[in-house]
Design a protein around this motif. Structure first.
Motif, PDB file in Angstrom:
ATOM      1  N   PRO A 159       1.056 -33.907  37.071  1.00  0.00           N
ATOM      2  CA  PRO A 159       1.875 -33.929  38.283  1.00  0.00           C
ATOM      3  C   PRO A 159       3.351 -33.785  37.937  1.00  0.00           C
ATOM      4  CG  PRO A 159       0.227 -35.659  38.368  1.00  0.00           C
ATOM      5  CD  PRO A 159       0.176 -35.088  36.989  1.00  0.00           C
ATOM      6  N   PRO A 160       4.105 -33.028  38.714  1.00  0.00           N
ATOM      7  CA  PRO A 160       5.522 -32.826  38.427  1.00  0.00           C
ATOM      8  C   PRO A 160       6.324 -34.099  38.678  1.00  0.00           C
ATOM      9  CG  PRO A 160       4.988 -31.916  40.569  1.00  0.00           C
ATOM     10  CD  PRO A 160       3.689 -32.355  39.953  1.00  0.00           C
ATOM     11  N   GLY A 161       7.521 -34.126  38.140  1.00  0.00           N
ATOM     12  CA  GLY A 161       8.396 -35.263  38.355  1.00  0.00           C
ATOM     13  C   GLY A 161       8.387 -36.236  37.197  1.00  0.00           C
ATOM     14  N   LEU A 162       9.088 -37.334  37.392  1.00  0.00           N
ATOM     15  CA  LEU A 162       9.258 -38.355  36.358  1.00  0.00           C
ATOM     16  C   LEU A 162       8.009 -39.225  36.247  1.00  0.00           C
ATOM     17  CD1 LEU A 162      11.268 -39.838  34.409  1.00  0.00           C
ATOM     18  CD2 LEU A 162      11.944 -41.212  36.397  1.00  0.00           C
ATOM     19  N   ALA A 163       7.433 -39.296  35.047  1.00  0.00           N
ATOM     20  CA  ALA A 163       6.268 -40.150  34.799  1.00  0.00           C
ATOM     21  C   ALA A 163       6.738 -41.485  34.239  1.00  0.00           C
ATOM     22  CB  ALA A 163       5.310 -39.482  33.825  1.00  0.00           C
ATOM     23  N   VAL A 164       6.334 -42.578  34.858  1.00  0.00           N
ATOM     24  CA  VAL A 164       6.696 -43.918  34.397  1.00  0.00           C
ATOM     25  C   VAL A 164       5.500 -44.530  33.697  1.00  0.00           C
ATOM     26  CG1 VAL A 164       7.459 -46.226  35.083  1.00  0.00           C
ATOM     27  CG2 VAL A 164       8.380 -44.205  36.247  1.00  0.00           C
ATOM     28  N   GLU A 165       5.717 -44.972  32.458  1.00  0.00           N
ATOM     29  CA  GLU A 165       4.642 -45.523  31.652  1.00  0.00           C
ATOM     30  C   GLU A 165       5.071 -46.853  31.038  1.00  0.00           C
ATOM     31  OE1 GLU A 165       3.795 -42.620  28.679  1.00  0.00           O
ATOM     32  OE2 GLU A 165       3.501 -40.981  30.115  1.00  0.00           O
ATOM     33  N   GLU A 166       4.106 -47.543  30.466  1.00  0.00           N
ATOM     34  CA  GLU A 166       4.358 -48.783  29.735  1.00  0.00           C
ATOM     35  C   GLU A 166       3.711 -48.642  28.369  1.00  0.00           C
ATOM     36  OE1 GLU A 166       4.624 -53.464  31.030  1.00  0.00           O
ATOM     37  OE2 GLU A 166       3.037 -52.220  31.850  1.00  0.00           O
ATOM     38  N   SER A 167       4.482 -48.813  27.295  1.00  0.00           N
ATOM     39  CA  SER A 167       3.941 -48.578  25.965  1.00  0.00           C
ATOM     40  C   SER A 167       4.795 -49.282  24.930  1.00  0.00           C
ATOM     41  CB  SER A 167       3.908 -47.069  25.675  1.00  0.00           C
ATOM     42  OG  SER A 167       3.423 -46.804  24.371  1.00  0.00           O
ATOM     43  N   GLU A 168       4.191 -49.544  23.770  1.00  0.00           N
ATOM     44  CA  GLU A 168       4.951 -50.077  22.649  1.00  0.00           C
ATOM     45  C   GLU A 168       5.994 -49.052  22.199  1.00  0.00           C
ATOM     46  OE1 GLU A 168       4.769 -53.049  21.260  1.00  0.00           O
ATOM     47  OE2 GLU A 168       3.080 -53.762  22.471  1.00  0.00           O
ATOM     48  N   LEU A 169       7.133 -49.544  21.753  1.00  0.00           N
ATOM     49  CA  LEU A 169       8.199 -48.657  21.326  1.00  0.00           C
ATOM     50  C   LEU A 169       7.738 -47.758  20.192  1.00  0.00           C
ATOM     51  CD1 LEU A 169      11.934 -49.365  21.075  1.00  0.00           C
ATOM     52  CD2 LEU A 169      10.794 -48.534  19.041  1.00  0.00           C
ATOM     53  N   ASP A 170       7.101 -48.334  19.179  1.00  0.00           N
ATOM     54  CA  ASP A 170       6.666 -47.546  18.032  1.00  0.00           C
ATOM     55  C   ASP A 170       5.643 -46.480  18.424  1.00  0.00           C
ATOM     56  OD1 ASP A 170       8.326 -48.896  16.353  1.00  0.00           O
ATOM     57  OD2 ASP A 170       6.794 -50.276  15.601  1.00  0.00           O
ATOM     58  N   THR A 171       4.791 -46.794  19.386  1.00  0.00           N
ATOM     59  CA  THR A 171       3.788 -45.824  19.831  1.00  0.00           C
ATOM     60  C   THR A 171       4.454 -44.607  20.443  1.00  0.00           C
ATOM     61  OG1 THR A 171       2.184 -47.592  20.244  1.00  0.00           O
ATOM     62  CG2 THR A 171       1.799 -45.473  21.334  1.00  0.00           C
ATOM     63  N   THR A 172       5.455 -44.840  21.270  1.00  0.00           N
ATOM     64  CA  THR A 172       6.154 -43.718  21.908  1.00  0.00           C
ATOM     65  C   THR A 172       6.943 -42.911  20.896  1.00  0.00           C
ATOM     66  OG1 THR A 172       6.337 -45.007  23.955  1.00  0.00           O
ATOM     67  CG2 THR A 172       7.788 -43.106  23.732  1.00  0.00           C
ATOM     68  N   LEU A 173       7.586 -43.591  19.946  1.00  0.00           N
ATOM     69  CA  LEU A 173       8.381 -42.884  18.948  1.00  0.00           C
ATOM     70  C   LEU A 173       7.523 -42.052  18.005  1.00  0.00           C
ATOM     71  CD1 LEU A 173      11.000 -45.630  17.990  1.00  0.00           C
ATOM     72  CD2 LEU A 173      11.373 -43.611  19.410  1.00  0.00           C
ATOM     73  N   SER A 174       6.258 -42.398  17.872  1.00  0.00           N
ATOM     74  CA  SER A 174       5.384 -41.677  16.946  1.00  0.00           C
ATOM     75  C   SER A 174       4.599 -40.556  17.626  1.00  0.00           C
ATOM     76  CB  SER A 174       4.400 -42.645  16.282  1.00  0.00           C
ATOM     77  OG  SER A 174       3.549 -43.248  17.241  1.00  0.00           O
ATOM     78  N   ARG A 175       4.836 -40.307  18.914  1.00  0.00           N
ATOM     79  CA  ARG A 175       4.139 -39.223  19.607  1.00  0.00           C
ATOM     80  C   ARG A 175       4.506 -37.873  18.992  1.00  0.00           C
ATOM     81  NH1 ARG A 175       2.900 -40.319  25.730  1.00  0.00           N
ATOM     82  NH2 ARG A 175       2.676 -38.070  25.649  1.00  0.00           N
ATOM     83  N   PRO A 176       3.575 -36.927  18.966  1.00  0.00           N
ATOM     84  CA  PRO A 176       3.878 -35.611  18.378  1.00  0.00           C
ATOM     85  C   PRO A 176       5.028 -34.890  19.076  1.00  0.00           C
ATOM     86  CG  PRO A 176       1.509 -35.903  18.676  1.00  0.00           C
ATOM     87  CD  PRO A 176       2.168 -37.048  19.372  1.00  0.00           C
ATOM     88  N   ASP A 177       5.229 -35.179  20.372  1.00  0.00           N
ATOM     89  CA  ASP A 177       6.279 -34.496  21.121  1.00  0.00           C
ATOM     90  C   ASP A 177       7.536 -35.353  21.263  1.00  0.00           C
ATOM     91  OD1 ASP A 177       5.280 -36.416  22.815  1.00  0.00           O
ATOM     92  OD2 ASP A 177       5.019 -35.090  24.536  1.00  0.00           O
ATOM     93  N   ALA A 178       7.704 -36.342  20.372  1.00  0.00           N
ATOM     94  CA  ALA A 178       8.861 -37.235  20.482  1.00  0.00           C
ATOM     95  C   ALA A 178      10.176 -36.502  20.264  1.00  0.00           C
ATOM     96  CB  ALA A 178       8.731 -38.387  19.476  1.00  0.00           C
ATOM     97  N   GLY A 179      10.180 -35.456  19.477  1.00  0.00           N
ATOM     98  CA  GLY A 179      11.420 -34.741  19.193  1.00  0.00           C
ATOM     99  C   GLY A 179      12.372 -35.597  18.371  1.00  0.00           C
ATOM    100  N   VAL A 180      13.676 -35.394  18.561  1.00  0.00           N
ATOM    101  CA  VAL A 180      14.674 -36.196  17.854  1.00  0.00           C
ATOM    102  C   VAL A 180      14.667 -37.615  18.429  1.00  0.00           C
ATOM    103  CG1 VAL A 180      17.099 -36.389  17.215  1.00  0.00           C
ATOM    104  CG2 VAL A 180      16.085 -34.139  17.532  1.00  0.00           C
ATOM    105  N   ARG A 181      14.539 -38.599  17.564  1.00  0.00           N
ATOM    106  CA  ARG A 181      14.438 -40.003  17.999  1.00  0.00           C
ATOM    107  C   ARG A 181      15.801 -40.667  17.855  1.00  0.00           C
ATOM    108  NH1 ARG A 181       9.919 -41.623  13.856  1.00  0.00           N
ATOM    109  NH2 ARG A 181      11.495 -40.568  12.604  1.00  0.00           N
ATOM    110  N   ILE A 182      16.353 -41.073  19.006  1.00  0.00           N
ATOM    111  CA  ILE A 182      17.731 -41.558  19.047  1.00  0.00           C
ATOM    112  C   ILE A 182      17.765 -42.998  19.547  1.00  0.00           C
ATOM    113  CG2 ILE A 182      20.015 -41.199  20.063  1.00  0.00           C
ATOM    114  CD1 ILE A 182      19.171 -38.239  20.477  1.00  0.00           C
ATOM    115  N   ALA A 183      18.515 -43.835  18.837  1.00  0.00           N
ATOM    116  CA  ALA A 183      18.783 -45.200  19.281  1.00  0.00           C
ATOM    117  C   ALA A 183      20.191 -45.228  19.861  1.00  0.00           C
ATOM    118  CB  ALA A 183      18.662 -46.176  18.117  1.00  0.00           C
ATOM    119  N   ALA A 184      20.309 -45.529  21.144  1.00  0.00           N
ATOM    120  CA  ALA A 184      21.618 -45.611  21.780  1.00  0.00           C
ATOM    121  C   ALA A 184      22.167 -47.021  21.574  1.00  0.00           C
ATOM    122  CB  ALA A 184      21.505 -45.292  23.270  1.00  0.00           C
TER     123      ALA A 184
END
Length: 292
Positions: free
Chosen positions: A165-190
């Motif tokens: 579905p188009p638009g913003l997808a809201v999810e709940e996940s561990e930080l490390d799990t999201t950072l390790s996704r294949p499509d994470a791209g450049v991982r930035i800590a603000a």
């Protein structure tokens, strides 16, 4: 290209009441929408939560990201949604396909009825639910969200397509799990402890983030170093994946911080306020990363 934004479950920890917490989350969803984020992920920071924790944060953000024409269908009355009337409208731009086979705009729809003839009735924000055939490769259930491609409204021409579905997808996940996704791209800590962003540095980063990025933010009075257990003075902003390519031993970064992120970035250098709120940091950071 995927753009992912990570915010902690302690995001609304300083809010005085539910109305204020709801309004704050509305601006978080709005920042993510304005700069075309694909995912807004709530990661757990339970030790930093106060009254308004992760369940509240995710529910309000998910409601805000739901198209207005689907909210009544998608959401029952819930305590977390008591003050959603104060949410600023997102007014997300419709997503449009390209090419003769994919022309038309994409809309979210909710299946309201499943028939026995391979057709379903879908509420997709038109005047009334529409009856559409289900593609052979798909199986849908009542209450499921689907993507509708509308190529004409008068007369109505629409079909269900097998894409998210188009638009913003809201999810709940561990930080490390999201950072390790294949499509994470450049991982930035603000973080205010990161490398101060300059015009020259932005020019170097632009080609890297063009193919996608994941950027994580902290909470009020509780930045990423505290959430992750990283000693701020030991974060070396020079240590990103491009800067260290030959076994350079300059970095004094905590091991976990080094493996989690490609770089730590301060997008509000020389800030004029003692505190930059999370939603303000999101606007500043995403605006920079949106430049090409």
């Amino acid at each position: 290209m995927t753009r992912t934004v990570l915010v902690p479950s302690s995001l609304a920890r300083e809010s005085r009441d539910k109305r204020e917490a709801t309004r704050k989350l509305g601006y978080v969803a709005r920042a993510a929408t304005i700069f075309r984020a694909d995912r807004l992920v709530v990661y757990p920071d339970r030790s930093g939560e106060r009254r308004w924790g992760g369940g509240f944060v995710r529910t309000v953000l998910a409601y805000a990201a739901t198209p207005p024409y689907l909210r009544k269908e998608a959401w029952e009355r819930r305590d977390e949604l008591e003050y959603v009337g104060v949410l600023p409208p997102l007014r997300a731009v419709a997503q449009t396909g390209s090419g003769s086979d994919d022309s038309g705009s994409l809309r979210q729809g909710i299946v309201t009825e499943v028939g026995s003839d391979g057709r379903v009735r879908v509420n997709c924000g038109l005047q009334h639910p529409v009856s559409l055939p289900v593609p052979p490769e798909m199986a849908v259930e009542e209450g499921e969200r689907v993507t509708i491609r509308v190529s004409s409204r008068r007369p109505l021409r629409a079909r269900i397509v097998d894409v998210p579905p188009p638009g913003l997808a809201v999810e709940e996940s561990e930080l490390d799990t999201t950072l390790s996704r294949p499509d994470a791209g450049v991982r930035i800590a603000a973080s205010r402890h990161g490398e101060e962003l300059t015009v020259a540095r932005l020019g170097e980063l632009a080609p890297r983030v063009r193919d996608g990025f994941t950027v994580a933010f902290g909470a009020p009075e509780r930045g990423l170093p505290e959430i992750l257990g990283v000693d701020p003075p030991r974060i070396d902003p020079r240590d990103d994946t491009d800067a260290v390519t030959d076994g350079d031993s300059r970095s004094h970064t905590e091991p976990d911080a080094q493996t989690r992120f490609d770089l730590w970035l301060n997008t509000v250098p020389n800030q004029g306020s003692d505190v930059v709120r999370t939603e303000e940091a999101m606007f500043a950071t995403l605006a920079c990363l949106n430049l090409e």
